[in-house]
Design an enzyme around this catalytic site. Structure first.
Site, PDB file in Angstrom:
ATOM      1  N   TYR A 109      -3.498 -55.570 -11.585  1.00 14.88           N
ATOM      2  CA  TYR A 109      -2.219 -55.403 -12.255  1.00 14.88           C
ATOM      3  C   TYR A 109      -1.292 -56.524 -11.830  1.00 14.88           C
ATOM      4  O   TYR A 109      -1.448 -57.127 -10.758  1.00 14.88           O
ATOM      5  CB  TYR A 109      -1.604 -54.039 -11.968  1.00 14.88           C
ATOM      6  CG  TYR A 109      -0.625 -54.005 -10.812  1.00 14.88           C
ATOM      7  CD1 TYR A 109       0.727 -54.294 -11.013  1.00 14.88           C
ATOM      8  CD2 TYR A 109      -1.039 -53.659  -9.539  1.00 14.88           C
ATOM      9  CE1 TYR A 109       1.614 -54.254  -9.956  1.00 14.88           C
ATOM     10  CE2 TYR A 109      -0.157 -53.615  -8.490  1.00 14.88           C
ATOM     11  CZ  TYR A 109       1.185 -53.917  -8.704  1.00 14.88           C
ATOM     12  OH  TYR A 109       2.059 -53.885  -7.660  1.00 14.88           O
ATOM     13  N   PHE A 201       3.493 -46.508  -4.438  1.00 20.90           N
ATOM     14  CA  PHE A 201       2.089 -46.354  -4.821  1.00 20.90           C
ATOM     15  C   PHE A 201       1.215 -47.431  -4.173  1.00 20.90           C
ATOM     16  O   PHE A 201       0.157 -47.135  -3.611  1.00 20.90           O
ATOM     17  CB  PHE A 201       1.979 -46.422  -6.350  1.00 20.90           C
ATOM     18  CG  PHE A 201       0.580 -46.407  -6.889  1.00 20.90           C
ATOM     19  CD1 PHE A 201      -0.044 -45.218  -7.204  1.00 20.90           C
ATOM     20  CD2 PHE A 201      -0.115 -47.599  -7.109  1.00 20.90           C
ATOM     21  CE1 PHE A 201      -1.326 -45.198  -7.719  1.00 20.90           C
ATOM     22  CE2 PHE A 201      -1.396 -47.599  -7.618  1.00 20.90           C
ATOM     23  CZ  PHE A 201      -2.008 -46.395  -7.926  1.00 20.90           C
ATOM     24  N   ASP A 202       1.635 -48.687  -4.240  1.00 12.43           N
ATOM     25  CA  ASP A 202       0.851 -49.802  -3.691  1.00 12.43           C
ATOM     26  C   ASP A 202       0.607 -49.623  -2.202  1.00 12.43           C
ATOM     27  O   ASP A 202      -0.520 -49.748  -1.710  1.00 12.43           O
ATOM     28  CB  ASP A 202       1.579 -51.132  -3.895  1.00 12.43           C
ATOM     29  CG  ASP A 202       1.879 -51.438  -5.345  1.00 12.43           C
ATOM     30  OD1 ASP A 202       2.368 -50.551  -6.052  1.00 12.43           O
ATOM     31  OD2 ASP A 202       1.632 -52.585  -5.752  1.00 12.43           O
ATOM     32  N   THR A 203       1.688 -49.338  -1.477  1.00 13.17           N
ATOM     33  CA  THR A 203       1.586 -49.202  -0.032  1.00 13.17           C
ATOM     34  C   THR A 203       0.648 -48.062   0.350  1.00 13.17           C
ATOM     35  O   THR A 203      -0.213 -48.209   1.227  1.00 13.17           O
ATOM     36  CB  THR A 203       2.972 -48.949   0.578  1.00 13.17           C
ATOM     37  OG1 THR A 203       3.832 -50.049   0.268  1.00 13.17           O
ATOM     38  CG2 THR A 203       2.883 -48.787   2.082  1.00 13.17           C
TER      39      THR A 203
END
Length: 407
Positions: A109, A201-203
């Site tokens: 993404y 979300f990424d972390t």
């Protein structure tokens, strides 16, 4: 040479006709102006520079402007572009939905502003395609990265990543860069465990991957800040702090199935090397030396504090015992890379054996010194440092024998 190590399988180089190797998701919310130029530029770059079939998925999470119409027009114009429409906001929610629905073996993404130079896209996903790595992130904090952004965002980004290192023991350098990729087989196992639907979300995904023993590949990027960013810094920071607290509690309480993830996704041990070729010896020596310096300084400080009320020999015993336990724990984790509780008792027994030998060396040196002269404090410390150096060399040999290359 034998061993149980099995590398992750590479992605099929020649997939079935019409199937994409890479699916690049572009999550958007009210981006009717930037979406068209972004997708066309990304499509042109992939067409010219990416050697495998690809797909671009526009994940529209509840836009209320003309973004859905622009996305549909792009899908009609470019056959590799698809659209996923969600009824709720949240970048994490959009990525989860798009990645879960994609048949591509490698998922990525990037932010719609294309702040990251697209030249980094192939280096980002190549290790996932080959099977070398499991996740990949672009990092703006590497020495070779080139970044243009304001001082406020620079301080916030570096501060956030330092906070992650302290609070969650994160070893990746940049959790927030909107330029990431993951293997689909790994995503299928991790996504159900990620609770955040927004910017954290990424972390959360990266921390879970790290704790599961997965390999995270980092790519230095060229990155230019978008002055028209829609991110609410204060709200995002507060949400991130709540996410850190929630994830930290889950890690401490054992609410996450980390052992199962490591068994299922983690890489097996490396093949056993020949005895005459020790792996990682220079790095181990450097880390052992750093731990040794810190331990020696702590030992001397404790000795000086206890020397007056207790006397030389009791102070030496107390200081050596306290620092020996801490030294074994630090070397176990930092020098030899041993984690978890398995064999911890045996390792600490080895550490106590080294402690006993170190005590004999230092106490014997003190006794010999006091038997021959009445030393001043400086001479006493000099003798102790010399004896500790000999004890340190012996400690390294004993600990390496106990911990190195043991299952």
């Amino acid at each position: 040479m034998t061993g149980t190590y099995a590398p992750r399988a590479a992605v099929q180089a020649r997939p079935a006709a019409g199937s994409a190797v890479l699916d690049v998701v572009v999550p958007v919310y009210n981006e009717e102006t930037d979406l068209g130029p972004c997708v066309r530029r990304l499509h042109a770059h992939l067409t010219a520079h990416f050697p495998y079939p690809f797909r671009i998925t526009v994940a529209d999470n509840a836009s209320v402007d003309g973004t859905p119409a622009v996305a549909r027009a792009l899908a009609d114009e470019l056959p590799e572009v698809g659209v996923l429409r969600l009824d709720e906001k949240g970048r994490g929610r959009a990525l989860r939905a798009a990645w879960s629905a994609s048949p591509a073996p490698v998922l990525a993404y990037m932010d719609v502003d294309l702040s990251t130079d697209l030249a980094a896209l192939l280096p980002l996903v190549a290790p996932l395609i080959s099977g070398h790595s499991d996740l990949a992130i672009g990092t703006r904090l590497a020495r070779t990265s080139r970044v243009v952004r304001g001082a406020k965002r620079e301080v916030i980004s570096r501060g956030y990543n330092l906070l992650l290192r302290g609070a969650l023991a994160a070893r990746f350098s940049d959790a927030q860069c909107g330029f990431k990729a993951i293997r689909a087989d790994v995503a299928a196992e991790l996504l159900p465990l990620v609770r955040d639907t927004g910017w954290f979300f990424d972390t959360e995904l990266l921390v879970l991957a790290q704790r599961a023993g997965l390999r995270i590949h980092e790519v230095p990027v060229d990155w230019v800040d978008d002055p028209d960013s829609r991110v609410d810094i204060v709200a995002t920071a507060l949400a991130d702090l709540r996410g850190i607290g929630r994830l930290g509690r889950a890690l401490v309480t054992g609410a996450l199935p980390l052992a199962q993830l490591r068994a299922q996704l983690g890489r097996g041990p490396l093949p056993t090397p020949p005895a005459q070729v020790p792996i990682g010896l220079p790095r181990q020596l450097a880390r052992f030396a750093a731990v040794g310096v810190a331990s020696t300084l702590a030992y001397l400080l404790l000795f000086l504090l206890a020397r007056g009320p207790l006397g030389a020999q009791p102070a030496n015993l107390l200081a050596l015992l306290l620092t020996a336990v801490a030294n074994t724990a630090a070397n176990r984790r930092l020098t030899f890379g041993v984690t978890g509780r398995r064999h911890a008792g045996r390792h600490h027994l080895q550490g106590l054996l080294a402690f006993a030998l170190g005590l004999a060396l230092t106490s014997g040196s003190l006794a010999a010194l006091h038997a021959t002269t009445t030393p001043n404090r400086a001479l006493e410390l000099t003798v102790l440092v010399t004896a500790n150096l000999a004890a340190t060399a012996l400690r390294f040999l004993l600990l390496r024998l106990a911990m190195h290359h043991r299952p």
